[in-house]
Motif scaffolding. Structure first.
Motif, PDB file in Angstrom:
ATOM      1  N   GLU A  85       0.850  -1.193   0.000  1.00 58.22           N
ATOM      2  CA  GLU A  85       0.000   0.000   0.000  1.00 58.22           C
ATOM      3  C   GLU A  85       0.892   1.253   0.000  1.00 58.22           C
ATOM      4  OE1 GLU A  85      -3.248  -1.208  -0.045  1.00 58.22           O
ATOM      5  OE2 GLU A  85      -2.241  -3.132   0.184  1.00 58.22           O
ATOM      6  N   LYS A 122       2.373   2.903  -7.116  1.00 60.86           N
ATOM      7  CA  LYS A 122       2.151   2.155  -8.358  1.00 60.86           C
ATOM      8  C   LYS A 122       1.439   3.004  -9.417  1.00 60.86           C
ATOM      9  CE  LYS A 122       0.102  -1.344  -6.185  1.00 60.86           C
ATOM     10  NZ  LYS A 122      -1.216  -1.137  -6.635  1.00 60.86           N
ATOM     11  N   GLU A 152      -5.970  -4.856 -11.418  1.00 60.08           N
ATOM     12  CA  GLU A 152      -6.599  -5.982 -10.743  1.00 60.08           C
ATOM     13  C   GLU A 152      -6.868  -5.584  -9.305  1.00 60.08           C
ATOM     14  OE1 GLU A 152      -5.073  -9.745 -10.469  1.00 60.08           O
ATOM     15  OE2 GLU A 152      -5.392 -10.241 -12.535  1.00 60.08           O
ATOM     16  N   ARG A 162     -14.576  -7.598  -7.434  1.00 61.38           N
ATOM     17  CA  ARG A 162     -13.740  -6.696  -6.631  1.00 61.38           C
ATOM     18  C   ARG A 162     -14.560  -6.026  -5.522  1.00 61.38           C
ATOM     19  NH1 ARG A 162      -9.337  -2.944  -7.437  1.00 61.38           N
ATOM     20  NH2 ARG A 162      -9.740  -1.089  -6.219  1.00 61.38           N
ATOM     21  N   LEU A 171     -13.550  -6.311  -1.611  1.00 59.04           N
ATOM     22  CA  LEU A 171     -13.000  -5.155  -0.886  1.00 59.04           C
ATOM     23  C   LEU A 171     -14.028  -4.446  -0.002  1.00 59.04           C
ATOM     24  CD1 LEU A 171     -10.612  -3.675  -3.623  1.00 59.04           C
ATOM     25  CD2 LEU A 171     -10.055  -5.183  -1.714  1.00 59.04           C
ATOM     26  N   TYR A 221     -10.228 -13.622  -5.913  1.00 57.53           N
ATOM     27  CA  TYR A 221      -9.167 -12.915  -6.648  1.00 57.53           C
ATOM     28  C   TYR A 221      -8.792 -13.698  -7.909  1.00 57.53           C
ATOM     29  CZ  TYR A 221      -8.001  -9.266  -3.215  1.00 57.53           C
ATOM     30  OH  TYR A 221      -8.025  -8.165  -2.398  1.00 57.53           O
ATOM     31  N   ARG A 263      -9.229 -12.525 -11.716  1.00 59.35           N
ATOM     32  CA  ARG A 263      -8.027 -12.532 -12.569  1.00 59.35           C
ATOM     33  C   ARG A 263      -8.305 -13.245 -13.885  1.00 59.35           C
ATOM     34  NH1 ARG A 263      -4.392 -13.860  -8.787  1.00 59.35           N
ATOM     35  NH2 ARG A 263      -4.367 -11.605  -8.569  1.00 59.35           N
ATOM     36  N   ARG A 310      -1.117  -4.746 -10.400  1.00 62.63           N
ATOM     37  CA  ARG A 310      -1.257  -6.000  -9.663  1.00 62.63           C
ATOM     38  C   ARG A 310      -1.649  -7.171 -10.558  1.00 62.63           C
ATOM     39  NH1 ARG A 310      -0.726  -5.196  -4.385  1.00 62.63           N
ATOM     40  NH2 ARG A 310      -1.392  -3.270  -3.410  1.00 62.63           N
ATOM     41  N   SER A 344       0.407 -10.525  -6.329  1.00 63.95           N
ATOM     42  CA  SER A 344      -0.337  -9.974  -5.193  1.00 63.95           C
ATOM     43  C   SER A 344      -1.015 -11.103  -4.428  1.00 63.95           C
ATOM     44  CB  SER A 344      -1.423  -8.995  -5.675  1.00 63.95           C
ATOM     45  OG  SER A 344      -0.851  -7.771  -6.070  1.00 63.95           O
ATOM     46  N   SER A 345      -1.595 -12.051  -5.152  1.00 66.32           N
ATOM     47  CA  SER A 345      -2.253 -13.178  -4.474  1.00 66.32           C
ATOM     48  C   SER A 345      -1.238 -14.021  -3.703  1.00 66.32           C
ATOM     49  CB  SER A 345      -2.968 -14.080  -5.490  1.00 66.32           C
ATOM     50  OG  SER A 345      -4.171 -13.493  -5.904  1.00 66.32           O
ATOM     51  N   TYR A 364      -0.160 -11.640  -0.626  1.00 70.90           N
ATOM     52  CA  TYR A 364      -1.227 -11.293   0.329  1.00 70.90           C
ATOM     53  C   TYR A 364      -1.939 -12.549   0.861  1.00 70.90           C
ATOM     54  CZ  TYR A 364      -1.112  -6.218  -0.682  1.00 70.90           C
ATOM     55  OH  TYR A 364      -0.758  -4.896  -0.800  1.00 70.90           O
ATOM     56  N   GLN A 365      -2.465 -13.364  -0.079  1.00 73.40           N
ATOM     57  CA  GLN A 365      -3.229 -14.532   0.386  1.00 73.40           C
ATOM     58  C   GLN A 365      -2.281 -15.685   0.751  1.00 73.40           C
ATOM     59  OE1 GLN A 365      -4.573 -12.576  -2.357  1.00 73.40           O
ATOM     60  NE2 GLN A 365      -5.715 -11.738  -0.622  1.00 73.40           N
ATOM     61  N   ARG A 410      -7.946   8.846  -1.793  1.00 70.13           N
ATOM     62  CA  ARG A 410      -7.956   7.423  -2.082  1.00 70.13           C
ATOM     63  C   ARG A 410      -8.968   6.723  -1.180  1.00 70.13           C
ATOM     64  NH1 ARG A 410      -6.039   2.862  -0.450  1.00 70.13           N
ATOM     65  NH2 ARG A 410      -4.960   1.349  -1.763  1.00 70.13           N
ATOM     66  N   ASN A 449      -9.943   0.498   1.597  1.00 70.76           N
ATOM     67  CA  ASN A 449     -10.592  -0.795   1.385  1.00 70.76           C
ATOM     68  C   ASN A 449     -10.310  -1.763   2.528  1.00 70.76           C
ATOM     69  OD1 ASN A 449      -8.264  -2.498   0.813  1.00 70.76           O
ATOM     70  ND2 ASN A 449      -8.055  -1.326  -1.085  1.00 70.76           N
ATOM     71  N   LEU A 465      -8.589  -4.406   2.804  1.00 68.18           N
ATOM     72  CA  LEU A 465      -7.212  -4.837   3.076  1.00 68.18           C
ATOM     73  C   LEU A 465      -6.367  -3.717   3.673  1.00 68.18           C
ATOM     74  CD1 LEU A 465      -8.161  -6.998   0.669  1.00 68.18           C
ATOM     75  CD2 LEU A 465      -5.928  -7.826   1.355  1.00 68.18           C
TER      76      LEU A 465
END
Ligand code: TYD
Length: 214
Positions: free
Chosen positions: A13, A17, A40, A51, A55, A71, A75, A97, A101-102, A105-106, A153, A156, A158
């Protein structure tokens, strides 16, 4: 070999990007390339709908595996409907992303396991991997401060995770880098946006030159 060039931009975050993506797109366009920017999870109506579910700050009961599958589903749709057709036309696709990212993060931060998340994503992507991934590396404490200062911004689900989660995300990206050394480049994102863009462009230019070599 597929046409076009598939570039993904990764980062925690507040790494910068969005700014980088616009700078890269501008430079590539100036050199005469057709560029498509996308993101993404989302980029097309079906994936944007997924999404919104992922989120939604109200979805506090979401199971980690559900999150990973959603996700991966978003994708798949985005890849099939938007990315692959653009690559077939020979475009430079810059995606905010993707699979990494998956994995970070996951797979790592949520603790599902990088290999387990890689498996469901192999199914989703059918081996369509990026030609180049630029990872903007930033201390999560600085990244989260940048987000707080950027009042426009949206926040969300996450973002609401604690600092320890975002530190794990960063560790996860380091493991992803080790797994995919051939396409994964880490860029120090604590420097100015111009410096980040210069370094990133240098790597992208190399890729473009490589692709056009016979
Ligand atoms: P977004 O608003 O796009 O945030 P950012 O500007 O940081 O990219 O929200 C995407 C969020 O989803 C972000 O917190 C990272 C997370 N994410 C995953 O956890 N797994 C994934 O596979 C993807 C694509 C995103």
């Amino acid at each position: 070999m597929r046409g076009g060039l598939f570039i993904t931009i990764e980062g925690g975050e507040g790494a910068g990007k969005t700014t980088l993506i616009h700078a890269l797109a501008h430079k590539a366009q100036q050199q005469g390339h057709e560029v498509m920017i996308t993101r993404e999870p989302g980029g097309i109506p079906i994936a944007e709908a997924i999404r919104a579910v992922i989120l939604d700050t109200g979805n506090t009961t979401m199971d980690a595996r559900t999150e990973a599958l959603l996700y991966a589903a978003a994708r798949r749709q985005h890849l099939a409907e938007k990315v692959l057709p653009a690559l077939e036309k020979g475009m430079v696709v810059i995606c905010d992303r993707f699979i990494d990212s998956s994995l970070a993060y996951q797979g790592y931060a949520r603790g599902l396991g990088i290999e387990a998340v890689w498996e469901i994503n192999r199914f989703a992507t059918e081996g369509n991997m990026p030609d180049l991934t630029l990872y903007l590396d930033i201390d999560p404490e600085i990244g989260l401060q940048r987000i707080e200062q950027n009042g426009e911004r949206e926040v969300n689900r996450l973002d609401l995770e604690n600092l320890a989660f975002h530190r794990r995300v960063r560790e996860g990206y380091k493991l992803v880098e080790a797994k995919f050394e051939e396409r994964f480049i880490t860029i120090d994102a604590s420097v100015s946006p111009e410096q980040i863009a210069d370094q990133a462009w240098h790597h992208l230019e190399d890729k473009i030159a490589g692709k056009h070599k016979i």
